[in-house]
Design a protein around this motif. Sequence first.
Motif, mmCIF file in Angstrom:
data_model
loop_
_atom_site.group_PDB
_atom_site.id
_atom_site.type_symbol
_atom_site.label_atom_id
_atom_site.label_comp_id
_atom_site.label_asym_id
_atom_site.label_seq_id
_atom_site.Cartn_x
_atom_site.Cartn_y
_atom_site.Cartn_z
ATOM 1 N N SER A 198 18.302 2.522 0.665
ATOM 2 C CA SER A 198 17.282 2.505 1.718
ATOM 3 C C SER A 198 17.653 3.443 2.859
ATOM 4 O O SER A 198 16.809 4.191 3.372
ATOM 5 N N ILE A 199 18.919 3.417 3.260
ATOM 6 C CA ILE A 199 19.373 4.259 4.362
ATOM 7 C C ILE A 199 19.207 5.732 4.015
ATOM 8 O O ILE A 199 18.630 6.512 4.780
ATOM 9 N N LEU A 200 19.709 6.128 2.864
ATOM 10 C CA LEU A 200 19.630 7.535 2.474
ATOM 11 C C LEU A 200 18.192 7.992 2.281
ATOM 12 O O LEU A 200 17.808 9.087 2.699
ATOM 13 N N ALA A 201 17.382 7.154 1.653
ATOM 14 C CA ALA A 201 15.983 7.518 1.427
ATOM 15 C C ALA A 201 15.255 7.737 2.742
ATOM 16 O O ALA A 201 14.492 8.701 2.899
ATOM 17 N N ALA A 202 15.491 6.858 3.714
ATOM 18 C CA ALA A 202 14.818 6.978 5.006
ATOM 19 C C ALA A 202 15.262 8.228 5.755
ATOM 20 O O ALA A 202 14.437 8.972 6.303
ATOM 21 N N LEU A 203 16.577 8.479 5.789
ATOM 22 C CA LEU A 203 17.075 9.655 6.490
ATOM 23 C C LEU A 203 16.598 10.940 5.835
ATOM 24 O O LEU A 203 16.229 11.904 6.509
ATOM 25 N N GLN A 204 16.591 10.958 4.526
ATOM 26 C CA GLN A 204 16.179 12.162 3.825
ATOM 27 C C GLN A 204 14.668 12.364 3.866
ATOM 28 O O GLN A 204 14.190 13.477 3.670
ATOM 29 N N ALA A 205 13.931 11.324 4.168
ATOM 30 C CA ALA A 205 12.483 11.457 4.353
ATOM 31 C C ALA A 205 12.151 12.010 5.728
ATOM 32 O O ALA A 205 11.028 12.447 5.966
ATOM 33 N N GLY A 206 13.122 11.977 6.632
ATOM 34 C CA GLY A 206 12.900 12.551 7.953
ATOM 35 C C GLY A 206 13.097 11.608 9.113
ATOM 36 O O GLY A 206 12.863 11.989 10.268
ATOM 37 N N VAL A 242 0.836 -1.220 0.000
ATOM 38 C CA VAL A 242 0.000 0.000 0.000
ATOM 39 C C VAL A 242 0.863 1.259 0.000
ATOM 40 O O VAL A 242 0.773 2.101 -0.886
ATOM 41 N N MET A 243 1.686 1.420 1.031
ATOM 42 C CA MET A 243 2.614 2.561 1.107
ATOM 43 C C MET A 243 3.848 2.118 1.873
ATOM 44 O O MET A 243 3.737 1.520 2.950
ATOM 45 N N ASN A 244 5.026 2.384 1.328
ATOM 46 C CA ASN A 244 6.248 1.949 2.000
ATOM 47 C C ASN A 244 6.611 2.879 3.152
ATOM 48 O O ASN A 244 6.020 3.951 3.340
ATOM 49 N N GLY A 245 7.596 2.461 3.924
ATOM 50 C CA GLY A 245 7.974 3.207 5.106
ATOM 51 C C GLY A 245 8.603 4.556 4.828
ATOM 52 O O GLY A 245 8.470 5.481 5.626
ATOM 53 N N VAL A 246 9.291 4.693 3.707
ATOM 54 C CA VAL A 246 9.909 5.970 3.368
ATOM 55 C C VAL A 246 8.842 7.031 3.120
ATOM 56 O O VAL A 246 8.895 8.141 3.667
ATOM 57 N N GLU A 247 7.853 6.706 2.289
ATOM 58 C CA GLU A 247 6.788 7.669 1.996
ATOM 59 C C GLU A 247 5.971 7.964 3.248
ATOM 60 O O GLU A 247 5.591 9.119 3.494
ATOM 61 N N ALA A 248 5.712 6.943 4.052
ATOM 62 C CA ALA A 248 4.968 7.160 5.296
ATOM 63 C C ALA A 248 5.745 8.079 6.235
ATOM 64 O O ALA A 248 5.167 8.972 6.872
ATOM 65 N N THR A 249 7.050 7.877 6.323
ATOM 66 C CA THR A 249 7.885 8.737 7.154
ATOM 67 C C THR A 249 7.800 10.180 6.698
ATOM 68 O O THR A 249 7.639 11.105 7.505
ATOM 69 N N ARG A 250 7.888 10.381 5.401
ATOM 70 C CA ARG A 250 7.830 11.740 4.843
ATOM 71 C C ARG A 250 6.499 12.414 5.187
ATOM 72 O O ARG A 250 6.469 13.568 5.642
ATOM 73 N N LEU A 251 5.400 11.696 5.014
ATOM 74 C CA LEU A 251 4.086 12.280 5.276
ATOM 75 C C LEU A 251 3.859 12.537 6.762
ATOM 76 O O LEU A 251 3.282 13.564 7.139
ATOM 77 N N ILE A 252 4.303 11.624 7.590
ATOM 78 C CA ILE A 252 4.150 11.805 9.041
ATOM 79 C C ILE A 252 4.936 13.016 9.513
ATOM 80 O O ILE A 252 4.439 13.848 10.281
ATOM 81 N N ARG A 253 6.161 13.138 9.040
ATOM 82 C CA ARG A 253 7.005 14.261 9.461
ATOM 83 C C ARG A 253 6.507 15.594 8.918
ATOM 84 O O ARG A 253 6.632 16.624 9.569
ATOM 85 N N GLN A 254 5.951 15.560 7.716
ATOM 86 C CA GLN A 254 5.385 16.786 7.168
ATOM 87 C C GLN A 254 4.186 17.245 7.982
ATOM 88 O O GLN A 254 4.005 18.444 8.226
ATOM 89 N N ALA A 255 3.353 16.301 8.388
ATOM 90 C CA ALA A 255 2.143 16.630 9.140
ATOM 91 C C ALA A 255 2.463 17.054 10.567
ATOM 92 O O ALA A 255 1.791 17.931 11.123
ATOM 93 N N ASP A 256 3.484 16.437 11.167
ATOM 94 C CA ASP A 256 3.824 16.733 12.558
ATOM 95 C C ASP A 256 5.310 16.502 12.791
ATOM 96 O O ASP A 256 5.732 15.380 13.075
ATOM 97 N N PRO A 257 6.127 17.541 12.692
ATOM 98 C CA PRO A 257 7.578 17.392 12.861
ATOM 99 C C PRO A 257 7.978 16.917 14.255
ATOM 100 O O PRO A 257 9.126 16.510 14.454
ATOM 101 N N ASP A 258 7.061 16.981 15.218
ATOM 102 C CA ASP A 258 7.384 16.535 16.573
ATOM 103 C C ASP A 258 7.377 15.015 16.704
ATOM 104 O O ASP A 258 7.860 14.479 17.704
ATOM 105 N N VAL A 259 6.792 14.322 15.732
ATOM 106 C CA VAL A 259 6.786 12.863 15.761
ATOM 107 C C VAL A 259 8.135 12.359 15.252
ATOM 108 O O VAL A 259 8.595 12.758 14.180
ATOM 109 N N THR A 260 8.775 11.497 16.007
ATOM 110 C CA THR A 260 10.064 10.931 15.632
ATOM 111 C C THR A 260 9.851 9.561 15.002
ATOM 112 O O THR A 260 9.110 8.741 15.536
#
Length: 223
Positions: free
Chosen positions: A91-99, A61-79
């Motif tokens: 994978s490492i770079l994509a995840a870190l750069q997604a937030g 449905v949606m991978n973790g990188v895209e989910a990370t990006r959307l979660i961080r965009q909606a609420d930067p306080d969520v780690t």
Amino acid sequence: MSPIKLAVVDDQATIREALAVMLDLEADVDVVGRATNGAEAVELAAEHRPDVVLMDLNMPVMNGVEATRLIRQADPDVTVLILTTFDDDESILAALQAGASGYLTKEAGRATVLQAVRSAAQGQTVLAPEVQRRLLALASRPTGTTPSDDVACGLTAREREILQLIGEGLRNPEIAQRLVISEATVKTHINNLFAKAGFHSRADAVRYALRGRPADRGGHPLL
């Protein structure tokens, strides 16, 4: 102190439930939700506002990188703390750069995962040793690019040097040893460069330092 509100995201039910049950047993951790894919994770984060999301990468449905990006965009306080079987460069770079603020592999033991959740909740960047080694290898590759925008231009030579070492995955004691300066001096430089660059966490600095590195086999940067 209030317990750490944690969300666990993994498409494999056995792993998801084992992590949730294991971590929820800790007095300082409260598992507020579970999700089976990235889309569910985004909804869960919006509803429960967890302090930390323990996120898998390869999900339907949606991978973790895209989910990370959307979660961080909606609420930067969520780690977001990545927990995955993949430790490849892309994978490492994509995840870190997604937030994402941390990256562990599923080889990590219970104590390591628990400590990572606690550290992430305190705003610390958490990188598995093998991930740090890969970041160091990436940072050592010649790319022909150096930070040259307004952020980098506003830093002193020493601050740029320390920023590069942060991008290599080095911690403060290691930076102090590499540069033959005190750890207190390293902290002062980091505080100064964070203030100048507008970084809010070490993860911000890592993403900035690495953003010119190749993101895939075609060599196209992620940012």
